[in-house]
Design a protein around this motif. Structure first.
Motif, PDB file in Angstrom:
ATOM      1  N   GLN A 176      43.274 -28.895 -60.656  1.00  0.00           N
ATOM      2  CA  GLN A 176      43.042 -27.462 -60.815  1.00  0.00           C
ATOM      3  C   GLN A 176      41.801 -27.212 -61.675  1.00  0.00           C
ATOM      4  O   GLN A 176      40.985 -26.342 -61.378  1.00  0.00           O
ATOM      5  CB  GLN A 176      44.266 -26.787 -61.448  1.00  0.00           C
ATOM      6  CG  GLN A 176      44.130 -25.283 -61.564  1.00  0.00           C
ATOM      7  CD  GLN A 176      43.944 -24.610 -60.213  1.00  0.00           C
ATOM      8  OE1 GLN A 176      44.677 -24.897 -59.262  1.00  0.00           O
ATOM      9  NE2 GLN A 176      42.965 -23.730 -60.109  1.00  0.00           N
ATOM     10  N   ARG A 177      41.636 -28.012 -62.720  1.00  0.00           N
ATOM     11  CA  ARG A 177      40.461 -27.881 -63.598  1.00  0.00           C
ATOM     12  C   ARG A 177      39.180 -28.175 -62.821  1.00  0.00           C
ATOM     13  O   ARG A 177      38.182 -27.467 -62.979  1.00  0.00           O
ATOM     14  CB  ARG A 177      40.612 -28.834 -64.800  1.00  0.00           C
ATOM     15  CG  ARG A 177      39.469 -28.835 -65.746  1.00  0.00           C
ATOM     16  CD  ARG A 177      39.505 -27.629 -66.658  1.00  0.00           C
ATOM     17  NE  ARG A 177      38.432 -27.742 -67.617  1.00  0.00           N
ATOM     18  CZ  ARG A 177      37.624 -26.770 -67.948  1.00  0.00           C
ATOM     19  NH1 ARG A 177      37.793 -25.586 -67.427  1.00  0.00           N
ATOM     20  NH2 ARG A 177      36.675 -26.953 -68.816  1.00  0.00           N
ATOM     21  N   LEU A 201      38.727 -27.789 -59.563  1.00  0.00           N
ATOM     22  CA  LEU A 201      38.508 -26.641 -58.681  1.00  0.00           C
ATOM     23  C   LEU A 201      37.897 -25.467 -59.442  1.00  0.00           C
ATOM     24  O   LEU A 201      36.966 -24.819 -58.963  1.00  0.00           O
ATOM     25  CB  LEU A 201      39.808 -26.212 -58.011  1.00  0.00           C
ATOM     26  CG  LEU A 201      40.334 -27.123 -56.905  1.00  0.00           C
ATOM     27  CD1 LEU A 201      41.708 -26.662 -56.446  1.00  0.00           C
ATOM     28  CD2 LEU A 201      39.372 -27.148 -55.743  1.00  0.00           C
ATOM     29  N   ASP A 202      38.433 -25.186 -60.630  1.00  0.00           N
ATOM     30  CA  ASP A 202      37.898 -24.097 -61.455  1.00  0.00           C
ATOM     31  C   ASP A 202      36.437 -24.357 -61.811  1.00  0.00           C
ATOM     32  O   ASP A 202      35.598 -23.437 -61.775  1.00  0.00           O
ATOM     33  CB  ASP A 202      38.721 -23.929 -62.725  1.00  0.00           C
ATOM     34  CG  ASP A 202      40.141 -23.443 -62.451  1.00  0.00           C
ATOM     35  OD1 ASP A 202      40.998 -23.581 -63.352  1.00  0.00           O
ATOM     36  OD2 ASP A 202      40.387 -22.914 -61.337  1.00  0.00           O
ATOM     37  N   LEU A 203      36.110 -25.588 -62.165  1.00  0.00           N
ATOM     38  CA  LEU A 203      34.730 -25.934 -62.518  1.00  0.00           C
ATOM     39  C   LEU A 203      33.802 -25.850 -61.311  1.00  0.00           C
ATOM     40  O   LEU A 203      32.657 -25.406 -61.431  1.00  0.00           O
ATOM     41  CB  LEU A 203      34.669 -27.334 -63.137  1.00  0.00           C
ATOM     42  CG  LEU A 203      35.251 -27.446 -64.547  1.00  0.00           C
ATOM     43  CD1 LEU A 203      35.310 -28.900 -64.981  1.00  0.00           C
ATOM     44  CD2 LEU A 203      34.439 -26.618 -65.527  1.00  0.00           C
ATOM     45  N   GLU A 204      34.285 -26.241 -60.118  1.00  0.00           N
ATOM     46  CA  GLU A 204      33.473 -26.130 -58.908  1.00  0.00           C
ATOM     47  C   GLU A 204      33.183 -24.676 -58.575  1.00  0.00           C
ATOM     48  O   GLU A 204      32.056 -24.324 -58.218  1.00  0.00           O
ATOM     49  CB  GLU A 204      34.165 -26.822 -57.725  1.00  0.00           C
ATOM     50  CG  GLU A 204      34.121 -28.332 -57.812  1.00  0.00           C
ATOM     51  CD  GLU A 204      34.875 -29.012 -56.685  1.00  0.00           C
ATOM     52  OE1 GLU A 204      34.692 -30.223 -56.536  1.00  0.00           O
ATOM     53  OE2 GLU A 204      35.634 -28.335 -55.953  1.00  0.00           O
ATOM     54  N   VAL A 205      34.170 -23.808 -58.737  1.00  0.00           N
ATOM     55  CA  VAL A 205      33.957 -22.378 -58.496  1.00  0.00           C
ATOM     56  C   VAL A 205      32.954 -21.833 -59.506  1.00  0.00           C
ATOM     57  O   VAL A 205      32.025 -21.093 -59.147  1.00  0.00           O
ATOM     58  CB  VAL A 205      35.296 -21.609 -58.557  1.00  0.00           C
ATOM     59  CG1 VAL A 205      35.058 -20.109 -58.619  1.00  0.00           C
ATOM     60  CG2 VAL A 205      36.160 -21.953 -57.358  1.00  0.00           C
ATOM     61  N   ALA A 206      33.114 -22.203 -60.768  1.00  0.00           N
ATOM     62  CA  ALA A 206      32.181 -21.741 -61.798  1.00  0.00           C
ATOM     63  C   ALA A 206      30.769 -22.242 -61.521  1.00  0.00           C
ATOM     64  O   ALA A 206      29.788 -21.511 -61.699  1.00  0.00           O
ATOM     65  CB  ALA A 206      32.652 -22.201 -63.176  1.00  0.00           C
ATOM     66  N   GLN A 218      29.293 -20.192 -58.713  1.00  0.00           N
ATOM     67  CA  GLN A 218      28.927 -18.868 -59.212  1.00  0.00           C
ATOM     68  C   GLN A 218      27.621 -18.941 -60.000  1.00  0.00           C
ATOM     69  O   GLN A 218      26.762 -18.067 -59.865  1.00  0.00           O
ATOM     70  CB  GLN A 218      30.048 -18.292 -60.085  1.00  0.00           C
ATOM     71  CG  GLN A 218      31.273 -17.884 -59.299  1.00  0.00           C
ATOM     72  CD  GLN A 218      32.437 -17.488 -60.198  1.00  0.00           C
ATOM     73  OE1 GLN A 218      32.514 -17.892 -61.357  1.00  0.00           O
ATOM     74  NE2 GLN A 218      33.361 -16.707 -59.652  1.00  0.00           N
TER      75      GLN A 218
END
Length: 193
Positions: free
Chosen positions: A22-23, A25-30, A33
């Motif tokens: 999950q971390r 995935l969050d970093l890839e989205v960030a 962006q």
């Protein structure tokens, strides 16, 4: 008891693995962006730099005809006096200088003399060496020839050539081409402009 210990350890590792996924995935989205923000910022910076360099507003035009006369390097664009186009206006493409408007200009069309054409010339500066000169068209090989370049200028092959703004037609800083040969200093115009 050893089996239960291993079972709980595996469950703990599975939870930790899920949290790490999950971390990631969050970093890839960030990251995506941030990359989008960087791309938008660069586009805005380029647009602002372009507007700061130009005195007149930009006007999009399309080529609607070429000149059928052999050896004459002109094109006709679909903008004219009704759009505010006049003689000696610079024509600049997405990759650099294309030419200048020559007269007469009609209400809905204008003739553009390409920089590689006969009698075409523009004031230039060599980016690395900071030497000035004139890029002159009309060569049989389609290259621009650099004239009035100081003899001691350290112009090198591959050096970018941009407009200097000193001719009063072309704004400063737009790409003209790159140096292809130094003997006699030939500039290879950007054919995709």
């Amino acid at each position: 008891s050893g089996g239960w210990t291993n079972y709980f350890a595996l469950r703990g590792a599975a939870r930790e693995n899920a949290a790490l996924k999950q971390r990631i995935l969050d970093l890839e989205v960030a990251t995506q962006q941030q990359q989008a923000l960087v791309a938008r910022t660069r586009a805005l910076e380029q647009a602002l730099a372009l507007k700061q360099t130009l005195a007149d507003p930009l006007l999009a035009a399309e080529v609607i005809a070429g000149n059928p006369q052999p050896g004459t390097l002109t094109v006709t664009i679909n903008r004219g006096t009704s759009d505010g186009v006049g003689e000696d206006m610079a024509v600049i493409g997405s990759r650099g200088v294309v030419g200048r408007v020559i007269g007469p200009v009609s209400p809905n069309a204008a003739t553009v003399q390409l920089i590689t054409g006969r009698e075409a010339a523009l004031a230039v500066v060599f980016e690395r060496s900071n030497a000035g000169g004139m890029a002159v068209g009309g060569a049989a090989d389609g290259l621009l020839r650099a004239e009035f370049v100081p003899v001691l200028a350290d112009v090198q092959v591959g050096e970018r050539v941009t407009t200097s703004g000193q001719d009063g037609i072309f704004p400063q800083g737009f790409l003209v081409g790159t140096v292809e040969r130094v003997n006699g200093c030939h500039v290879f115009p950007d054919s995709n402009a």
